[in-house]
Write an enzyme that holds these catalytic residues in place. Structure first.
Site, PDB file in Angstrom:
ATOM      1  N   ARG A  55       1.695   0.577  -0.729  1.00  0.00           N
ATOM      2  CA  ARG A  55       1.115  -0.512   0.060  1.00  0.00           C
ATOM      3  C   ARG A  55       1.251  -0.144   1.522  1.00  0.00           C
ATOM      4  O   ARG A  55       1.888   0.849   1.866  1.00  0.00           O
ATOM      5  CB  ARG A  55       1.735  -1.885  -0.260  1.00  0.00           C
ATOM      6  CG  ARG A  55       3.138  -1.901  -0.718  1.00  0.00           C
ATOM      7  CD  ARG A  55       4.246  -1.998   0.295  1.00  0.00           C
ATOM      8  NE  ARG A  55       3.919  -2.573   1.549  1.00  0.00           N
ATOM      9  CZ  ARG A  55       4.365  -2.113   2.692  1.00  0.00           C
ATOM     10  NH1 ARG A  55       5.166  -1.048   2.726  1.00  0.00           N
ATOM     11  NH2 ARG A  55       4.051  -2.661   3.831  1.00  0.00           N
ATOM     12  N   GLY A  56       0.633  -0.965   2.382  1.00  0.00           N
ATOM     13  CA  GLY A  56       0.591  -0.634   3.800  1.00  0.00           C
ATOM     14  C   GLY A  56      -0.715   0.110   4.061  1.00  0.00           C
ATOM     15  O   GLY A  56      -1.112   0.978   3.266  1.00  0.00           O
ATOM     16  N   ALA A  57      -1.365  -0.216   5.183  1.00  0.00           N
ATOM     17  CA  ALA A  57      -2.726   0.279   5.429  1.00  0.00           C
ATOM     18  C   ALA A  57      -2.851   1.799   5.324  1.00  0.00           C
ATOM     19  O   ALA A  57      -3.772   2.314   4.687  1.00  0.00           O
ATOM     20  CB  ALA A  57      -3.177  -0.199   6.813  1.00  0.00           C
ATOM     21  N   ARG A  98      -8.244  -3.418  -2.915  1.00  0.00           N
ATOM     22  CA  ARG A  98      -7.688  -4.335  -1.918  1.00  0.00           C
ATOM     23  C   ARG A  98      -8.698  -4.409  -0.759  1.00  0.00           C
ATOM     24  O   ARG A  98      -9.095  -3.380  -0.226  1.00  0.00           O
ATOM     25  CB  ARG A  98      -6.313  -3.846  -1.417  1.00  0.00           C
ATOM     26  CG  ARG A  98      -5.267  -3.801  -2.540  1.00  0.00           C
ATOM     27  CD  ARG A  98      -3.859  -3.692  -1.987  1.00  0.00           C
ATOM     28  NE  ARG A  98      -3.436  -4.919  -1.352  1.00  0.00           N
ATOM     29  CZ  ARG A  98      -2.342  -5.026  -0.587  1.00  0.00           C
ATOM     30  NH1 ARG A  98      -1.596  -3.957  -0.367  1.00  0.00           N
ATOM     31  NH2 ARG A  98      -2.018  -6.171  -0.027  1.00  0.00           N
ATOM     32  N   GLN A 202       8.373  -7.651   2.007  1.00  0.00           N
ATOM     33  CA  GLN A 202       8.320  -6.257   2.477  1.00  0.00           C
ATOM     34  C   GLN A 202       9.352  -5.969   3.568  1.00  0.00           C
ATOM     35  O   GLN A 202       9.829  -4.838   3.679  1.00  0.00           O
ATOM     36  CB  GLN A 202       6.917  -5.919   3.012  1.00  0.00           C
ATOM     37  CG  GLN A 202       5.850  -5.790   1.932  1.00  0.00           C
ATOM     38  CD  GLN A 202       5.115  -7.082   1.692  1.00  0.00           C
ATOM     39  OE1 GLN A 202       5.677  -8.170   1.851  1.00  0.00           O
ATOM     40  NE2 GLN A 202       3.862  -7.005   1.292  1.00  0.00           N
ATOM     41  N   ASP A 243      -3.674  -4.139   9.571  1.00  0.00           N
ATOM     42  CA  ASP A 243      -4.465  -3.710   8.419  1.00  0.00           C
ATOM     43  C   ASP A 243      -5.926  -3.498   8.802  1.00  0.00           C
ATOM     44  O   ASP A 243      -6.597  -2.635   8.257  1.00  0.00           O
ATOM     45  CB  ASP A 243      -4.332  -4.724   7.279  1.00  0.00           C
ATOM     46  CG  ASP A 243      -2.933  -4.604   6.686  1.00  0.00           C
ATOM     47  OD1 ASP A 243      -2.018  -5.274   7.200  1.00  0.00           O
ATOM     48  OD2 ASP A 243      -2.754  -3.783   5.762  1.00  0.00           O
ATOM     49  N   ASN A 253      -3.106  -8.685   9.905  1.00  0.00           N
ATOM     50  CA  ASN A 253      -1.849  -8.066   9.461  1.00  0.00           C
ATOM     51  C   ASN A 253      -1.193  -9.037   8.480  1.00  0.00           C
ATOM     52  O   ASN A 253      -1.722 -10.129   8.207  1.00  0.00           O
ATOM     53  CB  ASN A 253      -0.946  -7.748  10.666  1.00  0.00           C
ATOM     54  CG  ASN A 253       0.245  -6.880  10.276  1.00  0.00           C
ATOM     55  OD1 ASN A 253       0.093  -5.855   9.619  1.00  0.00           O
ATOM     56  ND2 ASN A 253       1.447  -7.292  10.651  1.00  0.00           N
ATOM     57  N   LYS A 254      -0.062  -8.655   7.969  1.00  0.00           N
ATOM     58  CA  LYS A 254       0.629  -9.435   6.943  1.00  0.00           C
ATOM     59  C   LYS A 254       0.715 -10.916   7.304  1.00  0.00           C
ATOM     60  O   LYS A 254       0.956 -11.277   8.458  1.00  0.00           O
ATOM     61  CB  LYS A 254       2.027  -8.846   6.738  1.00  0.00           C
ATOM     62  CG  LYS A 254       2.906  -9.495   5.707  1.00  0.00           C
ATOM     63  CD  LYS A 254       2.248  -9.676   4.360  1.00  0.00           C
ATOM     64  CE  LYS A 254       1.699  -8.402   3.768  1.00  0.00           C
ATOM     65  NZ  LYS A 254       0.752  -8.661   2.638  1.00  0.00           N
TER      66      LYS A 254
HETATM   67  O1  MRU Z   1       0.303  -6.191   1.590  1.00  0.00           O
HETATM   68  P1  MRU Z   1       0.841  -4.967   2.249  1.00  0.00           P
HETATM   69  O2  MRU Z   1       2.283  -4.736   2.018  1.00  0.00           O
HETATM   70  O3  MRU Z   1      -0.019  -3.745   1.956  1.00  0.00           O
HETATM   71  O4  MRU Z   1       0.654  -5.268   3.786  1.00  0.00           O
HETATM   72  C1  MRU Z   1       1.093  -4.356   4.730  1.00  0.00           C
HETATM   73  C2  MRU Z   1       1.023  -4.852   6.118  1.00  0.00           C
HETATM   74  O5  MRU Z   1       0.522  -5.923   6.375  1.00  0.00           O
HETATM   75  C3  MRU Z   1       1.495  -3.939   7.183  1.00  0.00           C
HETATM   76  O6  MRU Z   1       2.049  -4.674   8.229  1.00  0.00           O
HETATM   77  C4  MRU Z   1       0.297  -3.155   7.690  1.00  0.00           C
HETATM   78  O7  MRU Z   1      -0.311  -2.426   6.663  1.00  0.00           O
HETATM   79  C5  MRU Z   1       0.624  -2.318   8.836  1.00  0.00           C
HETATM   80  S1  MRU Z   1       1.596  -0.883   8.488  1.00  0.00           S
HETATM   81  C6  MRU Z   1       0.481   0.318   8.129  1.00  0.00           C
END
Ligand code: MRU
Length: 373
Positions: A55-57, A98, A202, A243, A253-254
């Site tokens: 996970r994470g962009a 996603r 996270q 993201d 973002n999250k």
């Molecule tokens: O749902 P996730 O865990 O994939 O979300 C991740 C985030 O929102 C991060 O803050 C975001 O991807 C930035 S880090 C590359």
């Protein structure tokens, strides 16, 4: 990143490829166990993105690229027309995993473009090379983000971050955590407030673990404690990842990032977003046009962790049948953002002009109206 697993030091990436197999740190299991999972075809890789093995962009962007490389390898013996149909079908499968992070879509597009010319064996080679290049570019970008962002961190700073924007979220040094890592390695005294980041945790499960691995001082706080510390003057700077960043600077973002930005603004605390060009989407005019993923409500009503016997278990935190909603991201309007920490350095207002200067094709996309920041 270097991790210490049962006393053994290992150097790992969140995602990598060995021939036709994609390997990922299984982030669903952290911090209680460190496991690597093998995905043997593009459909398995797409599944792993969807269920958040990775996970994470940045990590899902690299995984998407590797999924495309797997698809190209799987179709290597097909005639040209069938090869192209197979690759397009794989692109569709991966795009459906996603919706929010720009990196995933850009990675798929880059791999499709790499298959634009040549006979099938050349196409295969080019897609595989492009997927590796995405990883390499991302690693380099996080190193530049680290250098640029460390300038914002003064000795003694307390920095607040939300979610996990570390090495497991963005291959290399991460995005939001990259400047913090760099400041720490430069010998600056830096402390991190880690938002827990409900519902999936996270911050609690991954950011705290990454900081612990590196010996960077931190404290985990409940999401709703962030405002308390900001109001008391105990936060000098907020850095988050992203993201998808729209052309006007609005940033997805999250979930919960928006609230942190508003409270930082109210308390005159600088709020910076760390992300490279792969996350900036100039085709999206503003945050209103960003698709926000909505995940299973069970992520809100149930929680995963270890019980007192050390067994991994899920518990209900709400009564059976409780109605819940679970948006995975929110959009922080550009007006609450002081700047962007990118691979090209620090970007301040006007954001749109800077983005086009650094990342745009000549001219604006048809119908684009400058919304202002
Ligand atoms: O749902 P996730 O865990 O994939 O979300 C991740 C985030 O929102 C991060 O803050 C975001 O991807 C930035 S880090 C590359």
């Amino acid at each position: 990143m270097k991790v210490n697993v049962d006393g053994e030091e290992m150097d790992v990436l969140a995602v990598w490829r060995e021939g036709g197999v994609v390997k990922m740190v299984d982030q669903r299991k952290l911090p209680h166990s460190f496991e690597i999972i093998d995905l043997s075809d593009h459909r398995e890789t797409a599944w792993a993105i969807k269920v958040m093995v990775t996970r994470g962009a940045g990590s899902i962007g690299c995984a998407a690229g590797f999924g495309m490389a797997q698809a190209a390898l799987e179709a290597a013996d097909l005639p040209e027309e069938e090869f192209t149909a197979y690759l397009n079908d794989a692109a569709g499968t991966i795009r459906k995993t996603r919706p929010t992070a720009a990196n995933l879509f850009k990675a798929v597009d880059r791999c499709l473009k790499a298959a634009d010319w040549g006979k099938v064996p050349v196409k295969v080679e080019n897609v595989v090379k492009e997927a590796e290049l995405i990883l390499k570019d991302d690693i380099k970008a996080t190193e530049e983000i680290a250098k640029a962002g460390a300038k914002l961190i003064k000795d003694g700073f307390k920095v607040l971050t939300h979610c996990n924007a570390g090495a497991l979220a963005y291959i290399g040094l991460g995005t939001a955590l990259a400047p913090i890592r760099r400041a720490h390695s430069e010998g600056k005294n830096v402390f991190v407030w880690v938002d827990e980041t409900r519902p999936r945790g996270q911050g609690a499960r991954i950011t705290a673990w990454e900081l612990e691995q590196e010996g960077i001082p931190y404290a985990l706080i409940a999401d709703n404690a962030a405002g308390y510390y900001m109001q008391r003057g105990e936060v000098d700077l907020v850095i988050v990842g992203a993201d998808r960043i729209a052309a006007n600077g609005d940033t997805a973002n999250k979930i919960g990032t928006y609230e942190k930005a508003v409270v930082a603004f109210e308390n005159k605390i600088p709020f910076w977003v760390a992300a490279p060009g792969m996350t900036i989407d100039l085709q999206t005019e503003s945050g209103d046009d960003i698709e926000i993923e909505e995940r299973d409500p069970e992520e809100v009503t149930r929680m995963w962790g270890l019980n007192d016997e050390g067994e991994a278990t899920t518990i209900s935190v709400a009564a059976e049948g409780t109605s819940a909603r679970n948006p995975a991201f929110d959009v922080t309007p550009a007006k609450f953002i002081d700047g962007f920490i990118t691979e090209h350095g620090l970007i301040e207002r006007p954001f749109t002009e800077a983005f086009y200067w650094l990342y745009g094709q000549p001219g604006l996309p048809p119908g684009f109206k400058y919304a202002g920041t």
